[in-house]
Design a protein around this motif. Sequence first.
Motif, PDB file in Angstrom:
ATOM      1  N   THR A 175       0.849  -1.200   0.000  1.00  0.00           N
ATOM      2  CA  THR A 175       0.000   0.000   0.000  1.00  0.00           C
ATOM      3  C   THR A 175       0.878   1.241   0.000  1.00  0.00           C
ATOM      4  O   THR A 175       1.854   1.326   0.751  1.00  0.00           O
ATOM      5  CB  THR A 175      -0.914   0.003   1.234  1.00  0.00           C
ATOM      6  N   LYS A 194      -3.099   3.991  -1.994  1.00  0.00           N
ATOM      7  CA  LYS A 194      -3.085   3.250  -3.265  1.00  0.00           C
ATOM      8  C   LYS A 194      -2.604   1.828  -3.007  1.00  0.00           C
ATOM      9  O   LYS A 194      -1.533   1.613  -2.461  1.00  0.00           O
ATOM     10  CB  LYS A 194      -2.140   3.944  -4.250  1.00  0.00           C
ATOM     11  N   THR A 195      -3.403   0.836  -3.372  1.00  0.00           N
ATOM     12  CA  THR A 195      -3.035  -0.571  -3.215  1.00  0.00           C
ATOM     13  C   THR A 195      -2.425  -1.077  -4.508  1.00  0.00           C
ATOM     14  O   THR A 195      -2.965  -0.873  -5.593  1.00  0.00           O
ATOM     15  CB  THR A 195      -4.264  -1.415  -2.862  1.00  0.00           C
ATOM     16  N   SER A 196      -1.270  -1.758  -4.385  1.00  0.00           N
ATOM     17  CA  SER A 196      -0.580  -2.290  -5.565  1.00  0.00           C
ATOM     18  C   SER A 196      -1.497  -3.227  -6.334  1.00  0.00           C
ATOM     19  O   SER A 196      -2.185  -4.067  -5.753  1.00  0.00           O
ATOM     20  CB  SER A 196       0.681  -3.039  -5.130  1.00  0.00           C
ATOM     21  N   LYS A 198      -4.153  -2.389  -8.023  1.00  0.00           N
ATOM     22  CA  LYS A 198      -5.508  -1.860  -8.159  1.00  0.00           C
ATOM     23  C   LYS A 198      -5.462  -0.393  -8.541  1.00  0.00           C
ATOM     24  O   LYS A 198      -4.630   0.368  -8.043  1.00  0.00           O
ATOM     25  CB  LYS A 198      -6.289  -2.032  -6.848  1.00  0.00           C
ATOM     26  N   ASN A 199      -6.356  -0.013  -9.436  1.00  0.00           N
ATOM     27  CA  ASN A 199      -6.411   1.382  -9.871  1.00  0.00           C
ATOM     28  C   ASN A 199      -6.944   2.280  -8.756  1.00  0.00           C
ATOM     29  O   ASN A 199      -7.763   1.857  -7.924  1.00  0.00           O
ATOM     30  CB  ASN A 199      -7.308   1.526 -11.099  1.00  0.00           C
ATOM     31  N   LEU A 200      -6.466   3.516  -8.728  1.00  0.00           N
ATOM     32  CA  LEU A 200      -6.939   4.507  -7.764  1.00  0.00           C
ATOM     33  C   LEU A 200      -7.532   5.690  -8.533  1.00  0.00           C
ATOM     34  O   LEU A 200      -6.898   6.223  -9.450  1.00  0.00           O
ATOM     35  CB  LEU A 200      -5.789   4.995  -6.887  1.00  0.00           C
ATOM     36  N   ILE A 201      -8.742   6.076  -8.175  1.00  0.00           N
ATOM     37  CA  ILE A 201      -9.358   7.274  -8.767  1.00  0.00           C
ATOM     38  C   ILE A 201      -8.925   8.468  -7.935  1.00  0.00           C
ATOM     39  O   ILE A 201      -9.183   8.526  -6.720  1.00  0.00           O
ATOM     40  CB  ILE A 201     -10.893   7.159  -8.787  1.00  0.00           C
ATOM     41  N   TYR A 228      -1.693  13.465 -14.698  1.00  0.00           N
ATOM     42  CA  TYR A 228      -2.982  12.923 -14.296  1.00  0.00           C
ATOM     43  C   TYR A 228      -4.026  14.010 -14.368  1.00  0.00           C
ATOM     44  O   TYR A 228      -3.762  15.161 -14.047  1.00  0.00           O
ATOM     45  CB  TYR A 228      -2.923  12.373 -12.864  1.00  0.00           C
TER      46      TYR A 228
END
Length: 228
Positions: A175, A194-196, A198-201, A228
């Motif tokens: 994370t 942010k979890t490795s 997995k996408n983060l909005i 971004y």
Amino acid sequence: MNKKTRVLILFVIVIIFACAAMIYSTNLSYPMECTIYYVDESGNQLKASVTGYTDAASPSFSVTSPSISGYVLKNSGDSVVTYSMMEKYFPPSNYERQGTATYTVVYAKAYTVTVEYLTSDGSILFLNKSFTGKVGDSYTIYSPEDTGYTCDKASVSGTVKGYNQSFTVTYYPKTYTVCYVANGGTGAPSYQLKTSGKNLILSTQIPTRTNYGFLGWSTSASSSVVSY
């Protein structure tokens, strides 16, 4: 026949016998029949024996021990059997120039230690690793590394038991903290996790700065390109 003649004849005879002895010794050989047996720890035959021949005067004999399914060598030094390792028998009579040499390779029952590598949600991350050995053998199986995950065991170690063993190493996604810097403005969003894998909005909160309009986010305060 005078004395000098007799002495000369005797001298010649001695030389002839000495030369004959030298010729005999330089051509001396001692044939050896060499046999290797393959058994389990109870003495039961596991594979047909191997027989070969060599000369004890200048031996040259070696045999690589075969692999046998379900077994491993009890003594790792028996992977190759050489003449020097063998037990020799020489007949007591000097006239019988034929000896024998034998050696017995012992195999122990093999057991396997298997390690599987799964993510915290049960997915396979890496292929299994395994170690096969006899009871009492020590093992250390190192866990593979992944930049996006942290594992709960860096390695699995122990000794082989009298049965097959299995272990699981679990990998948890790393994370990361995403921090927002307004870069001279105000009203930056709060941090996000942010979890490795997995996408983060990103936050929809927009910071403000006098005489400037917000374009987006970048990874450097001096950047002129929106990432971004």
